[in-house]
Design an enzyme around this catalytic site. Structure first.
Site, mmCIF file in Angstrom:
data_model
loop_
_atom_site.group_PDB
_atom_site.id
_atom_site.type_symbol
_atom_site.label_atom_id
_atom_site.label_comp_id
_atom_site.label_asym_id
_atom_site.label_seq_id
_atom_site.Cartn_x
_atom_site.Cartn_y
_atom_site.Cartn_z
ATOM 1 N N LYS B 70 11.522 46.286 78.848
ATOM 2 C CA LYS B 70 10.546 45.460 79.572
ATOM 3 C C LYS B 70 9.575 46.388 80.285
ATOM 4 O O LYS B 70 9.998 47.407 80.871
ATOM 5 C CB LYS B 70 11.329 44.599 80.564
ATOM 6 N N SER B 146 11.411 36.118 82.828
ATOM 7 C CA SER B 146 10.217 36.890 82.574
ATOM 8 C C SER B 146 10.392 37.978 81.508
ATOM 9 O O SER B 146 9.395 38.586 81.092
ATOM 10 C CB SER B 146 9.735 37.538 83.868
ATOM 11 N N SER B 170 15.909 35.981 84.640
ATOM 12 C CA SER B 170 14.943 36.512 83.669
ATOM 13 C C SER B 170 15.561 37.266 82.496
ATOM 14 O O SER B 170 14.850 37.614 81.552
ATOM 15 C CB SER B 170 13.920 37.403 84.367
#
Lengths: 40, 456
Positions: B70, B146, B170
């Site tokens: 990420k 996310s 997330s």
């Protein structure tokens, strides 16, 4: 804050304040320590 | 192939790391335009790393395994975007984050950085600057966020392993929507040094993968104290890879009732019931005051997130994703007394929930209330009411991460054709128990990462 943002901010604030009201209704001991530095 | 299969093939000499990386980069080149999972592809670095590994005689539990992170995790030479436009102006990171270094020490090869919701304040996987990451099982649908790029990249088999972060869900939300196994470890277990924060008192890092063994091997490689993260707890590593096939005999497992069965779709409840049935679970557990816990997590998140970004909100408000900016501005207006009360409630709630674990070893709960919504969808129906989607996808994940409990999200197929996740929640530091249960479900075929049918 630009005027055109206000409606969305107001909506999110209303949602947050609903959550805050729920939290404020909790009947907690005066001696309970807040947990900003948290340990699982 | 999943990560442990790749590592076995590379270690035995049946495959070279170079061949694995070449295939991986070709698949990324072909399918990333469809999925929009990557924001940076590190072809030269990955090829060099693979060649060095092959030259040295590939070793390690993740030998030759491509992975991606990420884009809130530091990668040397890249600015750490955290999904934002503003951070594009930051200097490139001078070093990899410790978790990247630890995975590479185990033989894994970093191939890129992944799309995410701006500043991690997101459950959708949509990003106003980079565009939405797309669900590999239906590209018109959200990945969840996310860690949306992480879900998309692993779900679409662009990489077998990715790192995400989980503040309120997330890792578990994209695992649910993209049909993956995801591990949110105990708060303080894995170092977050070298990652861009969101809500420090709630932030966790962890892996997403297509098998339980991949989660376990990567998790073992990443364990270990790091004084650079003030939340990282100094305790010995607890390796789990060798424990996965111990079975679940003797484990006391309960299904969460009450709040966790309220508002969930038929798919979410069906998946929970299928998992409970496969495990022979008849016991239920009531997590007390879960709705209020969710509210308290929400308040801490919005206020702490607003405090983190207040200067940027003042100086560069137009450079935020509007959905994120408006929520952060609202967060800056939440009364301080509510934040302090939420932190006090957190102590009370933690003690109450830990008491439950005197009677059970694991609790099952839905990961998300529904399967992946359509990209761009703004509302959904929850508990009979139309509600905003973005803040509410995490209704079942927030009360758990709020007190740092370890969770494995497992993917369950549904009649609708899209996967959905179930959370396996255990006491602090008992990731091994959650992973053993996940492994049993995987062995039974109840939990499985579906193969995406992608054309690019």
């Amino acid at each position: 804050m630009k005027p055109e943002w206000r409606q969305a901010v107001r909506m999110h604030l209303a949602f947050s304040l609903e959550r805050a009201a729920s939290v404020m209704e909790a009947d907690l001991s005066d001696h309970l320590d807040p947990a900003p530095v948290f340990r699982a | 192939m999943n990560a442990v299969e790749i590592a076995a093939a590379v270690t035995s000499g049946r495959l070279t790391a170079t061949a694995v990386v070449t295939d991986c980069l070709a698949r990324i080149e072909r399918l990333n335009p469809v999925l929009n999972a990557f924001t940076a592809v590190l072809g030269d670095r990955a090829r060099a790393q693979a060649a060095a590994l092959d030259a040295a005689g590939a070793k390690g539990p993740l030998a030759g395994v491509p992975f991606a992170v990420k884009n809130l995790i530091d990668v040397a030479g890249l600015p750490t975007l955290a999904g934002s436009k503003i951070n594009r102006d930051h200097a490139p990171a001078v070093a990899d984050a410790p978790l990247v270094a630890r995975l590479e020490a185990a033989g894994a090869i970093l191939v890129g950085a992944l799309n995410m919701g701006e500043y991690a304040y997101d459950f959708t996987g949509e990003n106003g600057h980079d565009g939405p990451s797309r669900n590999p099982h239906d590209t018109s649908r959200m990945t969840g966020g996310s860690s949306g790029g992480s879900g998309s990249a692993v779900g679409g088999e662009l990489v077998p392993l990715a790192l995400g972060s989980d503040t309120n869900g997330s890792i578990r939300v994209p695992s649910s929507f993209c049909g993956l196994f995801g591990l949110k470890p105990t708060y303080g277990r894995l170092t977050r040094a070298g990652s861009f924060p969101f809500v420090s008192s709630l932030d966790h890092l962890g892996p997403l993968a297509r098998s339980v063994a991949d989660l376990a091997v990567s998790y073992d490689a990443m364990q270990g104290f790091d004084p650079a993260d003030p939340a990282c707890v100094d305790r010995p590593a607890d390796p789990v890879s060798g424990l996965l096939d111990q079975g679940i005999g003797g484990l006391r497992i309960a299904a969460a009732d009450g709040y966790f069965r309220t508002g969930a779709s038929a798919e979410a409840l069906g998946a929970l019931d299928a998992v409970a049935k496969a495990l022979g679970v008849s016991q239920t557990a009531t997590i007390p005051e879960a709705a209020r816990a969710r509210s308290a997590a929400y308040i801490i998140t919005t206020a702490e997130g607003a405090a983190l970004h207040l200067d940027r909100l003042r100086s560069r408000p137009d450079d935020f994703d509007a959905d994120v900016r408006d929520r952060l501005i609202a967060g800056a207006l939440v009364p301080a007394v509510a934040v302090v009360q939420a932190q006090k409630f957190r102590r009370w709630y933690q003690a109450e929930v830990l008491r439950l674990f005197e009677h059970v070893d694991a609790i099952l709960a839905p990961a998300t209330p529904c399967v992946a919504p359509l990209i761009g969808q703004k509302t959904f129906v929850l508990d009979g009411k139309e509600m905003l989607l973005r803040p509410n996808i995490g209704v079942y994940t927030q009360p758990i991460s709020f007190i740092g409990l370890p969770v494995v999200a497992v993917p369950v197929p549904t009649a609708a054709g899209l996967p959905i996740g179930v959370q396996i929640i255990t006491a602090p530091w008992r990731e091994d128990v959650a992973l053993r249960i996940a492994r049993a479900l995987e062995a039974d075929g109840v939990a499985t990462a579906p193969v995406a049918k992608l054309e690019g």
